[in-house]
Motif scaffolding. Sequence first.
Motif, PDB file in Angstrom:
ATOM      1  N   ALA A   1     -16.041 -15.251 -10.299  1.00 40.11           N
ATOM      2  CA  ALA A   1     -17.361 -14.638 -10.331  1.00 40.11           C
ATOM      3  C   ALA A   1     -17.334 -13.454 -11.303  1.00 40.11           C
ATOM      4  O   ALA A   1     -18.018 -12.947 -12.116  1.00 40.11           O
ATOM      5  CB  ALA A   1     -17.926 -14.409  -9.059  1.00 40.11           C
TER       6      ALA A   1
ATOM      7  N   TYR B   1     -24.001  -4.341  -6.708  1.00 40.60           N
ATOM      8  CA  TYR B   1     -22.869  -4.862  -7.378  1.00 40.60           C
ATOM      9  C   TYR B   1     -22.747  -4.333  -8.681  1.00 40.60           C
ATOM     10  O   TYR B   1     -21.963  -3.872  -9.296  1.00 40.60           O
ATOM     11  CB  TYR B   1     -22.541  -6.081  -7.255  1.00 40.60           C
TER      12      TYR B   1
ATOM     13  N   VAL C   1     -26.528 -15.068  -3.906  1.00 31.48           N
ATOM     14  CA  VAL C   1     -26.468 -13.412  -3.535  1.00 31.48           C
ATOM     15  C   VAL C   1     -28.010 -12.958  -3.721  1.00 31.48           C
ATOM     16  O   VAL C   1     -28.534 -13.254  -5.149  1.00 31.48           O
ATOM     17  CB  VAL C   1     -25.625 -12.741  -4.571  1.00 31.48           C
TER      18      VAL C   1
ATOM     19  N   ALA D   1     -24.586  -9.909 -13.995  1.00 32.00           N
ATOM     20  CA  ALA D   1     -24.491 -10.109 -12.545  1.00 32.00           C
ATOM     21  C   ALA D   1     -25.361 -11.032 -11.951  1.00 32.00           C
ATOM     22  O   ALA D   1     -25.317 -11.676 -11.264  1.00 32.00           O
ATOM     23  CB  ALA D   1     -24.536  -8.547 -12.012  1.00 32.00           C
TER      24      ALA D   1
ATOM     25  N   VAL E   1     -18.931 -14.002  -1.986  1.00 30.12           N
ATOM     26  CA  VAL E   1     -19.190 -15.238  -2.881  1.00 30.12           C
ATOM     27  C   VAL E   1     -17.719 -15.984  -2.667  1.00 30.12           C
ATOM     28  O   VAL E   1     -16.885 -15.535  -2.157  1.00 30.12           O
ATOM     29  CB  VAL E   1     -19.398 -15.060  -4.325  1.00 30.12           C
TER      30      VAL E   1
ATOM     31  N   VAL F   1     -20.956  -7.990  -1.057  1.00 30.45           N
ATOM     32  CA  VAL F   1     -21.304  -8.969  -1.677  1.00 30.45           C
ATOM     33  C   VAL F   1     -20.249 -10.239  -1.338  1.00 30.45           C
ATOM     34  O   VAL F   1     -19.139  -9.876  -1.684  1.00 30.45           O
ATOM     35  CB  VAL F   1     -21.343  -9.002  -3.157  1.00 30.45           C
TER      36      VAL F   1
ATOM     37  N   LEU G   1     -24.091 -14.265 -10.135  1.00 29.90           N
ATOM     38  CA  LEU G   1     -24.298 -14.130  -8.765  1.00 29.90           C
ATOM     39  C   LEU G   1     -25.794 -14.825  -8.046  1.00 29.90           C
ATOM     40  O   LEU G   1     -25.421 -15.404  -6.689  1.00 29.90           O
ATOM     41  CB  LEU G   1     -24.279 -12.723  -7.996  1.00 29.90           C
TER      42      LEU G   1
ATOM     43  N   LEU H   1     -16.974  -6.527  -5.348  1.00 27.19           N
ATOM     44  CA  LEU H   1     -17.756  -7.340  -4.740  1.00 27.19           C
ATOM     45  C   LEU H   1     -17.793  -6.974  -3.177  1.00 27.19           C
ATOM     46  O   LEU H   1     -18.960  -6.798  -2.572  1.00 27.19           O
ATOM     47  CB  LEU H   1     -17.431  -8.825  -5.213  1.00 27.19           C
TER      48      LEU H   1
ATOM     49  N   VAL I   1     -27.170  -8.087  -5.623  1.00 26.36           N
ATOM     50  CA  VAL I   1     -26.613  -8.021  -7.022  1.00 26.36           C
ATOM     51  C   VAL I   1     -26.947  -6.604  -7.688  1.00 26.36           C
ATOM     52  O   VAL I   1     -26.285  -5.995  -8.452  1.00 26.36           O
ATOM     53  CB  VAL I   1     -27.640  -8.977  -7.905  1.00 26.36           C
TER      54      VAL I   1
END
Length: 336
Positions: free
Chosen positions: A254, A298, A290, A281, A248, A246, A285, A241, A295
Motif C-alpha cells: 500500500a 496518514y 480506510v 493516499a 491494511v 491505519v 487506502l 501506517l 487517510v
Amino acid sequence: MNKQHARPSRWWLIQLVASVLVLGLFIRSVEPEQLRSLPSRVHLLPLLGALLVKGLALLLHDIRLWYILPQPRPPLIDILRVGLVSGVVNLVSPGRAGDVLNVALLRTRCGIPLGTATATMGLVGVLEAAAFGTLLLAGLTFGAANWEQLIGAEAHDQAFELVGLGTGLGLLGLTAVAIIGRRLAAREPESKPDQPGAIQVLQDAFTQTGAALASPQKIVFHVTLAYTQVLGMVFSFAVALPAVGVSVPTPFIAAAMIMGLSAVASVVLPPGYGAGPAAAALTVLHPLGVQEAEVLAYAGAWWVLSQLPALVLGLPSMWSLGVRWSDTETSGDNGD
C-alpha cells in the motif's frame, strides 16, 4: 528578464491555490470530532524511527550517485551537499526540477562534464525506478489474492500490466544505452573539445552509462544499492501506517502504491504542498476500507516523513554551498 521571473511566480501561485483547495475539500469531508481525535492516534516512537530510515535513504541516493561517477571522483561530501540541495528544490518545484539543478551544480561546483553528470543522474533514477517497479510487481504477484479481493481482479490486472510495462521498457532502454555506450567508448578519441556540443554531450552520457554497467560485478553492486535505498524509503512510509492507527492487509505494498502515485502527481503539484500525496493516499487506502479521517492522519505523517529529513539535511547544505532560491529558478536555463 522580469517576464521570465513573472511566469514561474504565477505558476507557483496557481499550484499553491490548487493544493489548498484540494486539501480544504479533503479536510471538510472529515467530521470535526474525528479531526480533534487525530493527535491521539499518533505513536511518536515508530515515526521517529521512520524519519531516521528516510534520512538514511536520502543519503544513500547521493552515495549511489558518487559511486557511479568515474574516477577521479570529487569528495563525497560535495556530492552529498549538491544532492541534498536538489532534494529541497524537488519539494517545492514540480516535475523533479531539482534534478536539473543537481546536474547544473555537479557541473559548476564539482567540475563534472555535462554529459557525465546527466548520465549519472539518469542512471541513478532508472535503477531506482526499476528496483521500485520490480518490488511492486512482486507484491502484486504474491499478494494477488488479497488485492483482487480488495480492489477487484480487473483493477489488479490493470495495475500489474501498467507497472510491468513501465519497468520493462525502462530496463530495455537502459540496456540499449549501455550497449551503445560501450561501443562508443571503444572508438572514443583521446582528446575532446574544450566546449563540447550537443552531440559530444550525448556521446559522453552514453559512454558513462556503459562504463558504469561494464561488468556483472558493477551491475550487481549498483542494483543492490538501488534496492536498499528503495526498501528503506518504502519501509519508512509503511511504518507510518500503523503509527497513525491505519490497518491494511499489506502495508508495504500500500505504501509503495502511494509512493508511485505521489511521484506521478509531483509532475504537476510539488510534493511539499501536500495535495498530491494526500490524493494518492485517498486513492489507495479508501478502497481498502480506510476512513477519511485515517487517510488524513496518514497524509499528515507522509508529509512529515517526506519533508522533514530533506529540509533538515538540505537547508544547511544550501547555505554551505551559497545557493540561493534565485539560482534554482535559472538552473534549467544555464549550466554556468
